[in-house]
Every structure is written in structure tokens, then in C-alpha cells.
Scaffold this motif. Structure first.
Motif, PDB file in Angstrom:
ATOM      1  N   UNK A   1       0.838  -1.200   0.000  1.00 32.78           N
ATOM      2  CA  UNK A   1       0.000   0.000   0.000  1.00 32.78           C
ATOM      3  C   UNK A   1       0.877   1.256   0.000  1.00 32.78           C
ATOM      4  N   UNK A   2       1.952   1.247   0.793  1.00 32.73           N
ATOM      5  CA  UNK A   2       2.860   2.405   0.828  1.00 32.73           C
ATOM      6  C   UNK A   2       3.511   2.605  -0.531  1.00 32.73           C
ATOM      7  N   UNK A   3       3.957   1.499  -1.143  1.00 27.91           N
ATOM      8  CA  UNK A   3       4.545   1.611  -2.479  1.00 27.91           C
ATOM      9  C   UNK A   3       3.500   2.048  -3.505  1.00 27.91           C
ATOM     10  N   UNK A   4       2.242   1.761  -3.226  1.00 32.42           N
ATOM     11  CA  UNK A   4       1.175   2.084  -4.154  1.00 32.42           C
ATOM     12  C   UNK A   4       0.845   3.549  -4.236  1.00 32.42           C
ATOM     13  N   UNK A   5       1.415   4.370  -3.361  1.00 33.25           N
ATOM     14  CA  UNK A   5       1.142   5.808  -3.446  1.00 33.25           C
ATOM     15  C   UNK A   5       1.661   6.390  -4.757  1.00 33.25           C
ATOM     16  N   UNK A   6       2.695   5.794  -5.308  1.00 29.28           N
ATOM     17  CA  UNK A   6       3.240   6.295  -6.563  1.00 29.28           C
ATOM     18  C   UNK A   6       2.836   5.468  -7.772  1.00 29.28           C
ATOM     19  N   UNK A   7       2.468   4.227  -7.552  1.00 29.34           N
ATOM     20  CA  UNK A   7       2.174   3.338  -8.675  1.00 29.34           C
ATOM     21  C   UNK A   7       0.963   2.489  -8.311  1.00 29.34           C
ATOM     22  N   UNK A   8      -0.052   2.536  -9.117  1.00 31.14           N
ATOM     23  CA  UNK A   8      -1.294   1.822  -8.808  1.00 31.14           C
ATOM     24  C   UNK A   8      -1.179   0.302  -8.949  1.00 31.14           C
TER      25      UNK A   8
END
Length: 91
Positions: free
Chosen positions: A13-20
Motif C-alpha cells: 500500500x505504501x509503495x502504491x502511493x506512486x504506482x497503482x
């Protein structure tokens, strides 16, 4: 297992802030856990060798089938069968 899953989901989820795509990976991880990871009810596992038979008829059928295989083994491999019999009687 739950701790590893929770940590992995948080990281995704944290990594998903930049990439969906990371969000999709987190959702896929949670879906796999929900369907397979919790021991969800499914088909019953096959009965093991120590399980009681369904009926006496089923027990007799299995016993007779096993006896047939043992007789066939002794007939086709007499030397090996004698060696195994010696090993059993010596103990």
C-alpha cells in the motif's frame, strides 16, 4: 503468517502511493489470503489410514484388496518376500 501478510500488505500500500500496480498487488495478496490462507471450508480431506471405515463392507473390501496385492507380491517376488518375512520374524 498473518503478521507477514499484514506487513506485506502495508508495504504494498505504501509503495502504491506512486504506482497503482502495487495497490493491485496488495488487493491480490489479500484476496489469496481470504480464499486460501485461512483454512476456508472446502472439501473434506480424504480419510487417513487410521480413520474408521464407512461400513464393515468397505473395510472388508479394502482388506481383501490388500491381501490380493500381498499374495501377488509374494508370488512375483519370492526372494524379496522371504527376505522381508525373515526381517519381520527376527524383530
Amino acid at each position: 503468517m498473518r503478521g507477514v501478510l499484514a506487513a506485506g500488505t502495508v508495504v504494498l500500500v505504501i509503495l502504491g502511493t506512486g504506482n497503482h500496480l502495487w495497490w493491485l498487488a496488495a488487493v491480490a495478496l489479500l484476496y489469496l489470503y481470504a480464499t486460501h490462507g485461512r483454512g476456508s471450508p472446502g472439501t473434506t480431506p480424504p480419510a487417513g489410514p487410521g480413520a474408521p471405515p464407512d461400513s464393515y463392507r468397505a473395510y472388508r473390501d479394502r482388506r481383501d484388496r490388500q491381501a490380493e496385492w500381498e499374495r501377488r507380491y509374494r508370488r512375483e517376488r519370492p526372494v524379496e518376500a522371504r527376505r522381508q518375512a525373515r526381517g519381520k520374524s527376527g524383530k
